[in-house]
Design a protein around this motif. Structure first.
Motif, short mmCIF file in Angstrom:
data_model
loop_
_atom_site.label_atom_id
_atom_site.label_comp_id
_atom_site.label_asym_id
_atom_site.label_seq_id
_atom_site.Cartn_x
_atom_site.Cartn_y
_atom_site.Cartn_z
N ALA A 188 42.24 46.99 6.80
CA ALA A 188 42.94 46.90 8.08
C ALA A 188 42.15 47.60 9.18
N ILE A 189 41.62 48.78 8.87
CA ILE A 189 40.82 49.51 9.86
C ILE A 189 39.53 48.73 10.17
N ALA A 190 38.96 48.09 9.14
CA ALA A 190 37.74 47.29 9.36
C ALA A 190 38.02 46.13 10.32
N GLU A 191 39.22 45.52 10.25
CA GLU A 191 39.60 44.44 11.15
C GLU A 191 39.63 44.94 12.60
N LEU A 192 40.20 46.14 12.78
CA LEU A 192 40.26 46.69 14.13
C LEU A 192 38.85 46.99 14.66
N LYS A 193 37.97 47.45 13.78
CA LYS A 193 36.61 47.74 14.20
C LYS A 193 35.87 46.46 14.57
N ALA A 194 36.09 45.40 13.79
CA ALA A 194 35.44 44.11 14.10
C ALA A 194 35.93 43.55 15.43
N ALA A 195 37.19 43.88 15.79
CA ALA A 195 37.75 43.40 17.06
C ALA A 195 37.34 44.28 18.22
N GLY A 196 36.58 45.39 17.94
CA GLY A 196 36.10 46.26 19.01
C GLY A 196 37.15 47.23 19.51
N LEU A 197 38.18 47.48 18.70
CA LEU A 197 39.25 48.37 19.13
C LEU A 197 39.05 49.81 18.66
N VAL A 198 38.39 49.99 17.52
CA VAL A 198 38.15 51.33 17.00
C VAL A 198 36.72 51.43 16.51
N ASN A 199 36.29 52.67 16.34
CA ASN A 199 34.99 52.92 15.76
C ASN A 199 35.21 53.80 14.52
N ALA A 200 34.59 53.42 13.43
CA ALA A 200 34.76 54.17 12.18
C ALA A 200 33.48 54.11 11.39
N SER A 201 33.19 55.14 10.67
CA SER A 201 32.02 55.19 9.80
C SER A 201 32.38 55.94 8.55
N ARG A 202 31.55 55.80 7.52
CA ARG A 202 31.85 56.40 6.23
C ARG A 202 31.98 57.93 6.36
N GLY A 203 33.08 58.43 5.84
CA GLY A 203 33.31 59.87 5.85
C GLY A 203 33.94 60.38 7.13
N LYS A 204 34.19 59.51 8.10
CA LYS A 204 34.78 59.94 9.37
C LYS A 204 36.04 59.11 9.65
N ARG A 205 37.03 59.72 10.33
CA ARG A 205 38.24 59.01 10.69
C ARG A 205 37.96 58.02 11.84
N ALA A 206 38.72 56.93 11.83
CA ALA A 206 38.57 55.94 12.90
C ALA A 206 39.10 56.50 14.21
N VAL A 207 38.39 56.18 15.31
CA VAL A 207 38.75 56.63 16.65
C VAL A 207 38.97 55.41 17.55
N VAL A 208 40.03 55.48 18.35
CA VAL A 208 40.32 54.37 19.28
C VAL A 208 39.26 54.34 20.37
N LEU A 209 38.70 53.15 20.61
CA LEU A 209 37.67 52.98 21.64
C LEU A 209 38.29 52.68 23.00
N ALA A 210 37.59 53.08 24.03
CA ALA A 210 38.00 52.72 25.39
C ALA A 210 37.61 51.26 25.66
N PRO A 211 38.32 50.55 26.57
CA PRO A 211 37.96 49.16 26.89
C PRO A 211 36.51 49.06 27.32
N GLY A 212 35.77 48.15 26.71
CA GLY A 212 34.37 47.95 27.03
C GLY A 212 33.42 48.78 26.21
N GLU A 213 33.94 49.77 25.50
CA GLU A 213 33.09 50.61 24.66
C GLU A 213 32.72 49.87 23.39
#
Length: 522
Positions: A480-505
């Motif tokens: 589910a988090i990977a789907e949000l990352k693919a849509a450009g809504l969050v940024n996440a990497s291995r070992g770190k919690r996902a963070v909500v991205l600002a529009p355009g980021e």
């Protein structure tokens, strides 16, 4: 065998044995109205044990046909029928010339020597098939085409024949020639059944008007006025009146009423070779076309220029002269063919494939596009049928009106659920279909981000929290988090919690590519 020889006296029919053993049935059917000879219905029955019985049946059938006047009265050929048809045909000179050409080039070579009474549906279907295959009726045999029938020696420029089908419109003209002749033959009782009723119906010609564009029209008018005021005015009037070329050549000065801004169209100029004459309009209808203020002003300037030129040479313009004329006194008219040739040459210099007939298409198209009702357009152009011709030919070409209709419809449509930027990239306002558990989790998180519950920079719930809340596995929560990352809504990497991205980021590109590859593999 009980057979008899050629009937004598009052015996109207008989059965004659032939040396081969066959039987020939002959029944007297009156006098041929063309040759004044006795006309017989004849048929040969092959030899066999039932030949006599079949011959009696044929004789009875022939006698019944004669008694009921269902028998052909003549053995005339198609050539004779066409001669008689053209002799009685009542059409104008140009129409007759066209019919004679179709009959001479296509009907006589292929059907001319056949008896009219022996024409049938199969023969006519084969005839039309040949025309659709090759206008030269080559039947697939190669030959060299010659431009002259006179004796000559072929040179290296001789051209090998290439099959070209006769145009659909020309085939229709051939069909109407045959139809008119065979209908008369049936009325004259040369035949009892019209064989065209047994043949395949010919396809109607699809309207294909080719009006010039607005920019092309402007270029044509500008070029015409560069040549001369007279030629420019002639071309301008072609655009604003939509008159046929022959009608425009026939415009009369004494009928023109600039005070009332009206131009009556009462006649047309016809041409055959170098010969020209005045005749009725094509639909035999007179009409009065209203003129706009700009056209009235142009005609005033044009007529003043004509008067000055005539005065310079001591000539007086005739009151009943032509509006457009090659003579200073306007006593004669332009030849329609000359007008067409001059117009076509001018357009070729501009690099345009436009004929003077296309200008008529332009007028009709622009009138309908401008909102004029079809009946008014038909009256202005001189179409018959109360506008049916106008609607059938030109309605499919009014792209501007169609665009306005599309704009009207769009104003009543719901808001488009996607947003498109100047680069062609679009973003959607629609939620994706939820068919799987991970999609449900992703949809809820997407909604939280959209409503502001999760702001840019906020941490997305952990995998452990999502597992507890939704009763899902760790893999489902991660997906589910990977789907949000693919849509450009969050940024996440291995070992770190996902963070909500600002529009355009932008999220990490490598991770997004990996997710998209995984989707494609699934």
């Amino acid at each position: 065998m009980g057979t008899s020889k050629q009937p004598k006296g009052r015996d109207r029919g008989g059965i004659e044995p032939l040396p081969s053993g066959a039987l020939r049935v002959s029944v007297y059917a009156g006098v041929d109205p063309l040759t004044n000879r006795r006309n017989y219905l004849r048929e040969t029955i092959p030899a066999g044990p039932t030949a006599e019985k079949e011959a009696e049946k044929v004789k009875t059938r022939f006698l019944n046909m004669v008694d009921e006047q269902r028998n052909p009265r003549t053995k005339a050929t198609v050539n004779k029928l066409m001669d008689r048809y053209l002799e009685l045909l009542d059409v104008d000179t140009n129409t007759r010339k066209g019919y004679e050409g179709y009959i001479r080039n296509h009907v006589r070579p292929l059907l001319g020597n056949l008896q009219v009474a022996k024409l049938d549906g199969e023969t006519l279907d084969s005839f039309y098939t040949i025309l659709r295959r090759c206008r030269k009726h080559c039947d697939g045999k190669p030959f060299v085409e010659h431009k002259t029938a006179d004796k000559h020696e072929c040179d290296v420029k001789r051209r090998q024949h290439t099959c070209k089908p006769l145009a659909t419109s020309s085939i229709r003209q051939v069909h109407w020639c045959l139809s008119g002749a065979l209908n008369r033959a049936k009325r004259w009782r040369w035949i009892t059944v019209n064989p065209l009723d047994q043949a395949e119906k010919q396809k109607a010609v699809k309207p294909n008007p080719k009006p010039p564009t607005s920019s092309q029209a402007a270029a044509i008018i500008n070029e015409a006025f560069k040549i001369s005021l007279a030629w420019g005015t002639f071309v301008w009037m072609a655009f604003v009146t939509g008159a046929r070329r022959g009608e425009q050549c026939a415009f009369r000065l004494d009928l023109l009423d600039l005070a009332a801004a009206v131009l009556p169209i009462a006649s047309s100029i016809a041409q055959d070779g170098s010969k020209t004459w005045e005749k009725d309009t094509k639909t035999h209808q007179q009409r009065r076309n209203a003129l706009d203020a700009v056209t009235v002003m142009l005609l005033q300037v044009y007529l003043l220029d004509c008067e000055e030129k005539a005065k310079e040479f001591g000539v007086k313009i005739k009151k009943d002269g032509r509006l457009f004329s090659p003579d200073l006194d306007h006593s004669t008219w332009f030849k329609p063919d000359t007008v067409s040739q001059r117009f076509t040459r001018m357009c070729k210099r501009l690099g345009l494939d436009v004929t003077i007939q296309n200008i008529r298409h332009y007028t009709a198209t622009e009138l309908i596009a401008g909102g004029a009702d079809v009946r008014t357009v038909a009256g202005r152009l001189g179409h018959g049928g109360g506008g049916s011709t106008t609607l059938r030919v030109y309605s499919a070409w009014v792209s501007e009106a169609d665009q306005r209709a599309a704009g009207t419809l769009m104003s009543r449509m719901p808001e488009l659920p996607i947003k498109i930027d100047e680069t062609g990239t679009f973003t959607t306002k629609l939620e994706p279909t939820v068919d799987h558990p991970y999609q449900k989790i992703a949809a809820d998180l997407r909604g939280a981000i959209a409503c502001g519950a999760l702001k840019p920079g906020d941490l997305v719930p952990t995998v452990i929290e999502l597992k507890a809340r939704y009763g899902a596995s760790a893999g489902t929560a991660n997906r589910a988090i990977a789907e949000l990352k693919a849509a450009g809504l969050v940024n996440a990497s291995r070992g770190k919690r996902a963070v909500v991205l600002a529009p355009g980021e932008e999220p990490d590109v490598a991770d997004v590519v990996s997710i998209k590859r995984k989707r494609k593999a699934e």
